[in-house]
Design a protein around this motif. Sequence first.
Motif, PDB file in Angstrom:
ATOM      1  N   SER A 140       0.730  -1.219   0.017  1.00  0.00           N
ATOM      2  CA  SER A 140      -0.154  -0.066  -0.007  1.00  0.00           C
ATOM      3  C   SER A 140       0.871   1.223  -0.005  1.00  0.00           C
ATOM      4  N   ARG A 141       2.129   1.253   0.508  1.00  0.00           N
ATOM      5  CA  ARG A 141       2.768   2.531   0.494  1.00  0.00           C
ATOM      6  C   ARG A 141       3.454   2.903  -0.815  1.00  0.00           C
ATOM      7  N   ASP A 153       4.083  -0.815   8.740  1.00  0.00           N
ATOM      8  CA  ASP A 153       3.296  -0.055   7.696  1.00  0.00           C
ATOM      9  C   ASP A 153       3.844   0.193   6.614  1.00  0.00           C
ATOM     10  N   GLY A 154       2.575   0.033   5.766  1.00  0.00           N
ATOM     11  CA  GLY A 154       3.137   0.285   4.233  1.00  0.00           C
ATOM     12  C   GLY A 154       3.395  -0.892   3.594  1.00  0.00           C
TER      13      GLY A 154
END
Length: 857
Positions: free
Chosen positions: A2-3, A668-669
């Motif tokens: 998603s990053r 995250d990401g």
Amino acid sequence: MSRRRLVRLALTTVAAVVVVALVAVMATAVIVVRRPLPEVSGEQQLPGLDAEVTVTRDDRGVPTITATTSQDLFRAQGYVAAQDRFFEMDYRRHVTSGRLSELVGDNPDALAADKVIRTFGWRRVAEQEWGLLEQSTRDALQAYADGVNAYLDGRDPGAIAVEYSVLGVRLDVRTPAEWDPVDSLAWLKAMAWDLRGNYDAELERAASYSTIGDVARVDELFPAYPQDLNLPILTAADLPATVAQQASATTTALDLDSADLQAAMASAAAALDAVPHLMGDGEGVGSNSWVVSGELTESGKPLLANDPHLGISAPGIWEQLGLRCEEVTAQCPYDVTGFAFAGMPGVVIGHNASLAWGLTNLGADVTDFFLERVDVEGGTTRLDGAEVPITERVEVIHVNGGDDVELTVRESVHGPLVSEVLDLVGVGTAPVPEDAPGRRFEVALGWTALQPGRTMDAVLAMNVAEDAADIQAAAALFDVPSQNIVFATTDGHIGYQAPGRIPVRANVAGGPVPSDGTWPRPGWDSRYEWQGFVDPAAMPRALDPVEGIIVTANQAVTPAGVGPFLTDDWDYGYRAQRIRELLTDAASDGKVGVADMGRIQVDKHSPYADVLVPVLLSLDIEDPFYDDGQELLRTWDRVQSVDSAAAAYFAAVWADILAAAFADDLPDGYGPSGGSRWLEVVRRLVDEPASPWWDDKSTPGVVEGRDEVLTRAMVAARRELTAALGREATDWRWGQLHPAAPEHPVLGGPSLPGVIRNLVNPDPVAVGGGSSIVDATAWDASSGSFAVTAAPSMRMVVDLGDLDASTWVTLTGASGHPASVHYADQLGPWSRGETFPWPFTQAATEADARDRLTFTP
């Protein structure tokens, strides 16, 4: 992941205020929009021609160019490409030369892209390639450039493309610079970047280690290719004896301090994310291609199919055309048709009168990150105890409407230093081992495409190839990107060839990191240097395998341990195995025809459903409301069709399963995207209901197992789809969640007024299919959206028994002008799995001609 975000989305802010003036003068808007449309009939002068050239166009605006000399042919191709798609060409060359800020103005994302691409030096490498090419290739490139420039001559920007009129309201839009032959070569670097090997997986392994902290557990998220379940492209029996050789790398336990590794890799990843993806990004980028022997076909001659899975854009990536010498001779050898890139001479995928070829991404590991121990002054790196100088050069980036930006580019012996390009915090503050005081870590990118090569020679050589020997010779020149080539000939042969410049990595016993290219490498240890490249003669190939079928869909090329080491990061083979099964079934029921090949291309059977649906149906959901979704699965045929309610529900369940089981373990990401790797991970875990991977760490004090995670996912999916699509589960439709929405790279983003978006962005179309399905309309399960991120950018089927019986379709249309009727006239048929006749012979193309333009000297 998603990053990852396409730079094009941020670049649209440049034009957010630009269009206001255009909207205010809507009375002239029609004139402004239609002014760039080219003349496609009549007669025009084209300087430099030896004789007349004709360009006929069919009902979809697809050109066939006929000339008496090669130079005239490519000059006309350049002119026609500029007629149809010059802004696309101009945008691409600005990106590939690190000059995007000159086109779109003062924009942080454009400047970041320019900095990283200047650091790579794509344009510099392309300039070095010019002298390596055959004279005939340089002649073709120059003739193409001359044709482009003949079209540009005397035209102001607004007469070339409407995009210049929009950008010109705010920016200083000057007459485009002349096309240079090196502009065409630089495009090959962007193509190679988006189709490189395992760089994403290398980053993901390093990032995952930062939160998981255990190499063995990280490896569980990157399982070995399932050779017992999904066959590789070739068996050992298919390969020549000179190729069937053991050459695999060993791996050892990771022993590098994780803080050092993570700081360096995070900074490099942030810099590399700034590069625009012109052909697509993520696990959905791949392709299907296969050939069938004439012994299994209706015509008695081979059939070949290909559908590259790339990013979706408007205009689409491919330019359809035919190139024909009026009389095929040694001096004018071209009689070829297929899919080209606007901005480059020749055809990239297609067929001539003797041979058809298709390409899929091989996915070989052609990139490595080298961790460098740089002295505090930044002037040298350490290698085997010695100081090795870092080279520097200064690049000046011109910003339209802003101040120039100076960039110091630094390179180690392994490649450009990418970790501090964007002045990001990370590497410079990372601690270094006690045995290296006064040093900091930086990251260099080793990539085969940063060495000049002869891929352009290979492209034109394939255009005139007639047999397996010709393909093998062309493949030896096809340095980057490494592709699987399948081919078939009109005299009845089928074959496979793997090209590419593939690094040879030494086995480092007891080293600090694995030596197979899956993790970053210590640049201070020469044992991790590349040991040269795989000999082209040793690359896997096959001719007329006994089975009569060759399938390539980004899966492993050879059985484990056979052939040169290419990579450990393959697609996991579910698409390939499904295609093989469908071809075998079609052959057992009779003879395979063109229609059978087309039906296979749009097959939507879900391997995810095969793995999960039996387990999902075994679980109890007592509440009748939440049970509605599960009930859809009981009668589902496991086909992700556009109008399927069960397909919509299953996709939502799959996303929720991944989030609950894995997202809590990852940084995250780096959430699970849901591609074939994640399917393989889940397939192995389904039989381990108590595996710690099922535990959701966001619920402390509670240890979940498989059944609880799956049940929660079904309940959550019911709630989500009720909110999105309505209360009645039987009314849900997969296509409502899963649109394909081609977007213009500069003017198509959400920050622009609707009138402009509607002009340059075709209406979204609902589609079936999905990730790791033969009809590969990929979506990112970590993004919170089911929208298509990559898709079949074209589909073609070639009948070597009757070339005029072949079929093709492209994602959008033949034209790059939003006001043209051919801008997106193929999108609807493409979305429905339809194709069009693909005439080839002179008689067939003449019969199909709707417009005729004659170029005179």
